[in-house]
Write an enzyme that holds these catalytic residues in place. Structure first.
Site, PDB file in Angstrom:
ATOM      1  N   ASN A 239       0.849  -1.199   0.000  1.00 52.54           N
ATOM      2  CA  ASN A 239       0.000   0.000   0.000  1.00 52.54           C
ATOM      3  C   ASN A 239       0.883   1.247   0.000  1.00 52.54           C
ATOM      4  O   ASN A 239       2.113   1.137   0.017  1.00 52.54           O
ATOM      5  CB  ASN A 239      -0.952  -0.030   1.201  1.00 52.54           C
ATOM      6  N   ASP A 307      -4.388  -6.161   4.440  1.00 47.87           N
ATOM      7  CA  ASP A 307      -5.497  -6.993   4.931  1.00 47.87           C
ATOM      8  C   ASP A 307      -5.548  -8.352   4.238  1.00 47.87           C
ATOM      9  O   ASP A 307      -6.158  -9.280   4.742  1.00 47.87           O
ATOM     10  CB  ASP A 307      -6.836  -6.267   4.698  1.00 47.87           C
ATOM     11  N   LYS A 369     -11.303  -4.319  18.002  1.00 47.12           N
ATOM     12  CA  LYS A 369      -9.917  -4.709  18.295  1.00 47.12           C
ATOM     13  C   LYS A 369      -9.584  -4.576  19.777  1.00 47.12           C
ATOM     14  O   LYS A 369      -8.445  -4.807  20.178  1.00 47.12           O
ATOM     15  CB  LYS A 369      -8.954  -3.855  17.453  1.00 47.12           C
TER      16      LYS A 369
END
Ligand code: C5P
Length: 426
Positions: A239, A307, A369
């Protein structure tokens, strides 16, 4: 256990934000740096250091030794620092009037004294309590923090007498920015080259910054940078993250006295004074974090972890095909969620890069999370990548606080650490 209702929570977030806003206006410490320059060929590099410090808003006064003045002129130092250059002039005895207590005045003026470059001579003198010129008297009179950036021949660097002197200074709590290896001015190859100026700058900031009562001595794990999920030996999924924000967070925790461990993806240089584990994939990053986690007091997860990863890694380069390539992807492990499962007293601080519905999306991540807080990053219209300025919105289970920034990532990180210290202190 005390539970807060929604109104109390909102009030608390507001109060914390107000406290941070007022602190943030003044807290970025403008440091008074007394820079000692001694007689080594690397003395000319102190000019770049002064420029860096002055450009960052710090005040610099130079003290040049007699031997140092053979390598760089007081006029250069005075011009770059915008302050008189102090020290003894070999030709005219003084560059400026030298009142009797000048060494004490200068020692009290400074927030930090840095000697760059530091010769074996000045280190030997101060380690043994010898004060026979302006710089050595300042160093003995100083009650502020002191930093040394030694530079010398490799045999001098490894001489047991010198090693003992450096250990003495280190034992007094002084910071040392160690020299690099390479071809030295004398032509020999070994350790003794002055450290990189950006590392010395970092060392000065870390040495001179006020410690935080929340983070001093605490062990903080920071993840930073992108991960790379390889398809074959030449192709990878990644990314646009560079790791700048995470590196600035690591530095900001270090500067307030935390023992930081960095797990870093990407290409950026590891910051001074921070043990760093380089990783490539999300799996590597998780393994490195799991190893460190039991000894940590908290994690600041700034990394932009991929991801998805390719289901299969091809050991040979995948051949070009005419038809479309079907590439099955698998979920990578979620590092924060995994660490949350084995958390004891530890805190978790997450980051979220969002291009829309910042608060809703980040709040959902906070819960999913198991985080104490999450800092949301606006990445709409390509904002937020690289070293460009950015804004962070802090979110806790009490709701969202006032946004921090827009600021450079360096300042943003310092303010974010300050915000989090205040949050944990409540
Ligand atoms: O889910 P998302 O990637 O948006 O969450 C962002 C936060 O979660 C960041 O703090 C990031 O470092 C962390 N994260 C993680 N493991 C992943 C993905 C993200 O710890 N696999």
């Amino acid at each position: 256990m005390v539970t807060l209702d929604k109104f109390e929570c909102l009030f608390l977030v507001h109060l914390t934000s107000l406290a941070i806003t007022s602190l943030c206006n003044t807290w970025m410490f403008i440091m008074k740096v007394l820079l000692g320059i001694t007689g080594g060929i690397a003395a000319y590099k102190s000019a770049d250091l002064i420029r860096l410090l002055v450009r960052s808003g710090h005040q610099v006064r130079c003290c040049l030794t007699d031997a140092g003045s053979r390598f760089i002129t007081p006029l250069t130092l005075a011009t770059l620092s915008g302050e008189p250059c102090f020290g003894a002039n070999p030709e005219y005895h003084e560059w400026r009037p030298n009142p009797r207590v000048e060494h004490v005045d200068l020692a009290r003026w400074a927030d930090v004294v840095a000697v760059v470059p530091a010769t074996a001579n000045i280190i030997g003198k101060v380690a043994n309590g010898i004060a026979d010129d302006l710089l050595s008297t300042i160093l003995l009179a100083a009650t502020c923090r002191i930093l040394w950036a030694p530079a010398m021949n490799r045999a001098m660097w490894s001489h047991p007498a010198f090693t003992k002197n450096l250990e003495t200074l280190s034992g007094y709590g002084h910071s040392i920015v160690e020299p690099k290896s390479g071809i030295l001015a004398c032509g020999e190859d070994g350790t003794g080259k002055l450290a990189d100026i950006d590392d010395i700058f970092d060392g000065i900031i870390a040495t001179g910054t006020e410690r935080s009562k929340i983070f001093q001595g605490k062990r903080v794990l920071v993840t930073a940078g992108p991960t790379h999920e390889d398809l074959d030996p030449v192709r990878t999924l990644t990314n646009r993250s560079t790791g700048h924000m995470g590196i600035e967070m690591a530095k900001a925790f270090r500067n307030v006295g935390a023992n930081v461990h960095l797990v870093l993806g990407g290409e950026l240089k590891s910051p001074w004074g921070i043990p760093t584990k380089r990783v490539r994939s999300a799996e590597d990053m998780l393994a490195a974090c799991l190893e460190l986690w039991p000894d940590m007091d908290g994690i600041c997860a700034t990394a932009a972890v991929a991801d998805q990863r390719p289901e299969k890694y091809s050991t040979e380069k995948i051949k070009k095909m005419e038809e479309a390539l079907n590439l099955p992807l698998l979920r990578t492990p979620d590092i924060l969620s995994t660490l949350h499962q084995t958390k004891t007293h530890q805190w978790l601080l997450g980051f979220a890069a969002e291009s829309e519905n910042f608060v809703e999306n980040a709040s959902a991540k906070l819960v999913a999370k198991g985080l104490d807080a999450i800092l949301v990053n606006d990445i709409s219209s390509g904002k937020g990548f690289g070293d460009s300025p950015n804004t962070l919105i802090p979110i806790t289970k009490c709701g969202s606080g006032n946004s921090i920034g827009p600021d450079s990532k360096e300042l943003l990180a310092s303010k974010a650490v300050n915000w989090f210290a205040n949050f944990l202190d409540k």
